[in-house]
Write an enzyme that holds these catalytic residues in place. Structure first.
Site, PDB file in Angstrom:
ATOM      1  N   ARG A  73       0.743  -1.072  -0.014  1.00 44.26           N
ATOM      2  CA  ARG A  73      -0.073   0.041  -0.032  1.00 44.26           C
ATOM      3  C   ARG A  73       0.881   1.242   0.097  1.00 44.26           C
ATOM      4  O   ARG A  73       1.989   1.096   0.480  1.00 44.26           O
ATOM      5  CB  ARG A  73      -1.122   0.065   1.138  1.00 44.26           C
ATOM      6  N   TYR A 201      -1.799  -3.411  -6.507  1.00 47.03           N
ATOM      7  CA  TYR A 201      -1.522  -3.983  -5.341  1.00 47.03           C
ATOM      8  C   TYR A 201      -2.997  -4.071  -4.528  1.00 47.03           C
ATOM      9  O   TYR A 201      -3.666  -3.158  -4.444  1.00 47.03           O
ATOM     10  CB  TYR A 201      -0.680  -3.461  -4.466  1.00 47.03           C
ATOM     11  N   LYS A 210      -9.625  -2.292   2.095  1.00 48.82           N
ATOM     12  CA  LYS A 210      -9.393  -1.096   2.972  1.00 48.82           C
ATOM     13  C   LYS A 210     -10.127   0.157   2.417  1.00 48.82           C
ATOM     14  O   LYS A 210     -10.483   0.949   3.394  1.00 48.82           O
ATOM     15  CB  LYS A 210      -7.838  -0.885   2.587  1.00 48.82           C
ATOM     16  N   HIS A 230     -10.478  -2.393  11.904  1.00 48.77           N
ATOM     17  CA  HIS A 230      -9.399  -3.261  11.413  1.00 48.77           C
ATOM     18  C   HIS A 230      -9.049  -4.467  12.131  1.00 48.77           C
ATOM     19  O   HIS A 230      -8.168  -4.383  13.146  1.00 48.77           O
ATOM     20  CB  HIS A 230      -8.205  -2.350  11.216  1.00 48.77           C
ATOM     21  N   SER A 252      -1.007  -3.897  10.665  1.00 50.90           N
ATOM     22  CA  SER A 252      -0.723  -4.791   9.428  1.00 50.90           C
ATOM     23  C   SER A 252       0.409  -5.882   9.950  1.00 50.90           C
ATOM     24  O   SER A 252       1.319  -5.202  10.672  1.00 50.90           O
ATOM     25  CB  SER A 252      -0.421  -4.135   8.038  1.00 50.90           C
ATOM     26  N   CYS A 254       0.824  -7.931  12.096  1.00 51.52           N
ATOM     27  CA  CYS A 254       1.229  -8.509  13.583  1.00 51.52           C
ATOM     28  C   CYS A 254       0.842  -9.675  13.861  1.00 51.52           C
ATOM     29  O   CYS A 254       0.423  -9.988  15.077  1.00 51.52           O
ATOM     30  CB  CYS A 254       0.864  -7.394  14.309  1.00 51.52           C
ATOM     31  N   ASP A 279      -9.248  -9.741   9.110  1.00 44.11           N
ATOM     32  CA  ASP A 279      -8.825  -8.589   8.859  1.00 44.11           C
ATOM     33  C   ASP A 279      -9.685  -7.414   9.323  1.00 44.11           C
ATOM     34  O   ASP A 279      -9.185  -6.353   9.632  1.00 44.11           O
ATOM     35  CB  ASP A 279      -8.541  -8.227   7.257  1.00 44.11           C
ATOM     36  N   ARG A 371       1.800 -12.198  -0.914  1.00 43.19           N
ATOM     37  CA  ARG A 371       0.407 -12.385  -0.483  1.00 43.19           C
ATOM     38  C   ARG A 371      -0.214 -13.728  -1.097  1.00 43.19           C
ATOM     39  O   ARG A 371       0.137 -14.077  -2.250  1.00 43.19           O
ATOM     40  CB  ARG A 371      -0.524 -11.204  -0.731  1.00 43.19           C
TER      41      ARG A 371
HETATM   42  C1  OXD Z   1      -2.985  -4.884   5.783  1.00 45.26           C
HETATM   43  C2  OXD Z   1      -3.459  -5.824   4.980  1.00 45.26           C
HETATM   44  O1  OXD Z   1      -2.086  -3.988   4.997  1.00 45.26           O
HETATM   45  O2  OXD Z   1      -4.406  -6.312   5.600  1.00 45.26           O
HETATM   46  O3  OXD Z   1      -3.223  -4.409   6.656  1.00 45.26           O
HETATM   47  O4  OXD Z   1      -3.281  -6.028   3.715  1.00 45.26           O
HETATM   48 MN    MN Z   2      -5.103  -5.452   7.279  1.00 49.16          MN
END
Ligand code: OXD
Ligand code: MN
Length: 601
Positions: A73, A201, A210, A230, A252, A254, A279, A371
């Site tokens: 991102r 992306y 998002k 989130h 993100s 974690c 997510d 991913r």
């Molecule tokens: C993020 C994702 O970046 O879920 O949080 O892709």
């Molecule tokens: Mn995320």
């Protein structure tokens, strides 16, 4: 095409308007059928957008290689366009809506010449749910179409939900020329629209995720009295057969997907864990006075490196089939590989860019933010409640981040207001999910800093309001799986063993579980978290749960600076919480009676 006649007039008008601007060679309305999926995959294989993986070993799996400078991102190119900058707040890049239209229209002008334009209707939320919103994404990327198919309930189902209404999010996406110099991800909350150009992306291009389900949805949630967060959603069945649901906000990368797909350790007999979401959670007050949550998505877009049978068996199994991999390495037998895979590094492979790679090359084979995109139905731990239009009732909310020092393994907020304060002051060491430096500390309130579609101070106020709107709000906890010892080693084993912490959390929700009050919140006593069968000594536990007031002094002054960013807009209850915390820390360092003594009074 049959679906063309079914699409609402408002959809067709908008599609006509956009095709006049972007001038595609053809327009295709997606219906979400299997035949359509097969056709688009064939086209991607022919164009090179997808590489077929070994279909015997990885049925339904494909590899996509993005442009090398389009792998995460790009927050500095992401804008929220409200009438005034104050509405967007210091947490967003802002542009006046008219300027955004003036800047982006020339970029979209003719952008789809020689390309096919796909119209992708989709639902965020289960069909037939009061939570659910409709979006339509126009895109010139087949990879985006296939990914949206995995990540959302896509096609005719969304047009049926929409009926004759024009209430849908207008999501316009073009790859443009993929240049970061001509890349923008622009949100118009006041017009319920997103425009994105110049990136393929996920977080920039799968606009349901998002952009719509967090940035725009947070805006709508504020107006309509709900929360777009989130957060993962996890169901836990205790050995007594009772179901509990928790949500958790983590920045993100974690370990959110790992926690969402947790496998109970062998030593915790009788426990079951069920994945509702990894997510995003949309939370609404229910008629019973509790908060209820749905996962608006229908698939997982997870970080691949580090995913293994050891770290996340459910995800690892899930991505053996029907998965689009992006930017992983390719082994000679046509199977994917990445750092942290159970298999050792292959002697030779193609790296994420398609270049020859060997373990000696000294470079990563897979991109650190590579991913997987997989439909939720492939997940063995998917909750039976996943499609429930009512969602699931939430017992506890976790705020977690990556912190090597200072922050204990777990502690409980004194109440909703204090919990909101804990969320508002969350900070984490950065990872590869966004462009920028890795490992620096960054503020990430409620893990929403990059995703809150309006002024974060107003968002904090909305959180406080939502706590008051339910009679039985979830209890709020701060967790940190990442505390290290003096040798820099993680002390807590994490992964499935995190269930031990969740067990204590659920006990607290039921009025059980031992805790002590500290200046920062309620911390488990040394023996409150079950360590049976675990190689964590009492000494380690002490370190994991340690609250050193002296270490918090710096944190507390940083919080002050942070709230100052929002000026008068910071809600007073949060300033009060901050003042109370400062006082508790000060008192813990130098008890008031001692201070008097020192002064000789
Ligand atoms: C993020 C994702 O970046 O879920 O949080 O892709
Ligand atoms: Mn995320």
């Amino acid at each position: 095409m049959a679906t063309r006649t079914i699409a609402a007039t408002a959809v067709r008008h908008w599609v006509d308007e956009i095709s006049a601007l972007t001038r595609p060679e053809a327009v295709v309305y997606c219906d979400g059928s299997e035949a359509e999926k097969a056709r688009i995959i064939r086209e991607c294989l022919a164009s090179g957008e997808l590489i077929e993986l070994n279909q015997q070993k990885r049925p339904g799996c494909y590899l996509h290689r993005s442009a090398p400078h389009d792998v995460a991102r790009t927050e500095h190119l992401t804008f929220v366009c409200t009438d005034t900058p104050e509405e967007a707040g210091p947490n967003n890049n802002w542009m006046p809506p008219a300027d955004a239209v003036a800047r982006l229209t020339p970029l979209f002008d003719g952008a789809m010449q020689g390309r096919t334009m796909f119209v992708v209707p989709f639902l965020m939320g289960p069909a037939g749910s009061r939570f659910t919103k409709v979006g339509v994404e126009i895109t010139d990327s087949r990879y985006v179409v296939l990914s949206m198919r995995a990540m959302t309930r896509m096609g005719q189902i969304a047009l049926d939900h929409l009926g004759g209404s024009d209430d849908f999010t207008r999501c316009l996406h073009s790859l443009g020329d993929l240049s970061p110099d001509r890349r923008f991800i622009v949100h118009f909350p006041q017009n319920n629209a997103v425009w994105s150009i110049g990136s393929g992306y996920g977080g920039n291009a799968l606009l349901g995720k998002k952009c719509m389900a967090l940035r725009l949805a947070s805006w709508f949630g504020r107006q309509e009295g709900w929360l777009a967060e989130h957060m993962l959603i996890l169901g836990l069945r205790d050995p007594g057969g009772r179901m509990h649901y928790i949500t958790g906000a983590f920045p993100s990368a974690c370990g959110k997907t790992n926690l969402a797909m947790l496998v109970p350790p062998a030593s915790m007999k009788g426990w079951e864990a069920w994945t509702v979401g990894d997510d995003i959670a949309w939370l609404r007050p229910g008629a019973d006075g509790r908060l209820w949550a749905v996962n608006p998505e229908a698939g997982f877009f997870g970080v691949v490196p580090g995913t293994s049978r050891a770290t996340n068996p459910n995800a690892f199994e899930m991505i053996q089939r029907n998965t689009i991999y992006t930017n992983v390495a390719l082994r000679p037998d046509g199977t994917p590989w990445w750092e942290g895979h159970d298999d050792p590094p292959p002697p030779t492979a193609e790296d994420w860019r398609g270049r020859p790679w060997t373990p000696q090359s000294g470079e990563k084979a897979a991109h650190p933010n590579s991913r997987f995109t997989t439909p939720a139905t492939e997940c063995a731990s998917l909750s039976p409640e996943f499609d429930n239009p009512d969602g699931v009732p939430i017992d506890a909310i976790l705020f977690g981040a990556r912190r090597q020092r200072r922050v204990p393994l777990v502690f409980e907020a004194f109440n909703w207001r204090h919990g909101t304060f804990l969320g508002a002051t969350l900070s984490s060491e950065t990872t590869a999910a966004a462009t920028g430096k890795v490992g620096v500390l960054r503020r990430d309130p409620m893990a929403m800093w990059p995703f809150c579609g309006y002024n974060m101070a107003d968002y904090f106020a909305h959180w406080l309001k939502m706590g008051a709107a339910v009679n039985a709000p979830p209890k709020i906890f701060r967790v940190n799986w990442f505390r290290t010892n003096e040798r820099g080693r993680f002390i807590w084993p994490g992964f499935g063993e995190n269930l031990r912490v969740l067990k204590w959390i659920l006990e607290r929700c039921e009025g059980r579980g031992a805790a002590v009050d500290t200046s920062i919140g309620m911390v488990p006593t040394i023996d409150a978290i079950d360590r049976e069968g675990l190689d964590v000594s009492g000494e380690d536990m002490r370190l994991l749960l340690k609250v050193d007031p002296a270490e918090w002094v710096e944190a507390v002054s940083g919080q002050d600076d942070f709230f100052a960013m929002f000026g008068d807009r910071t809600p007073k209850p949060l300033r009060d919480e901050h003042a109370m915390l400062s006082k508790r820390i000060e008192d813990a360092i130098t008890p008031p009676d001692l201070r008097d003594h020192d002064l000789g009074t």
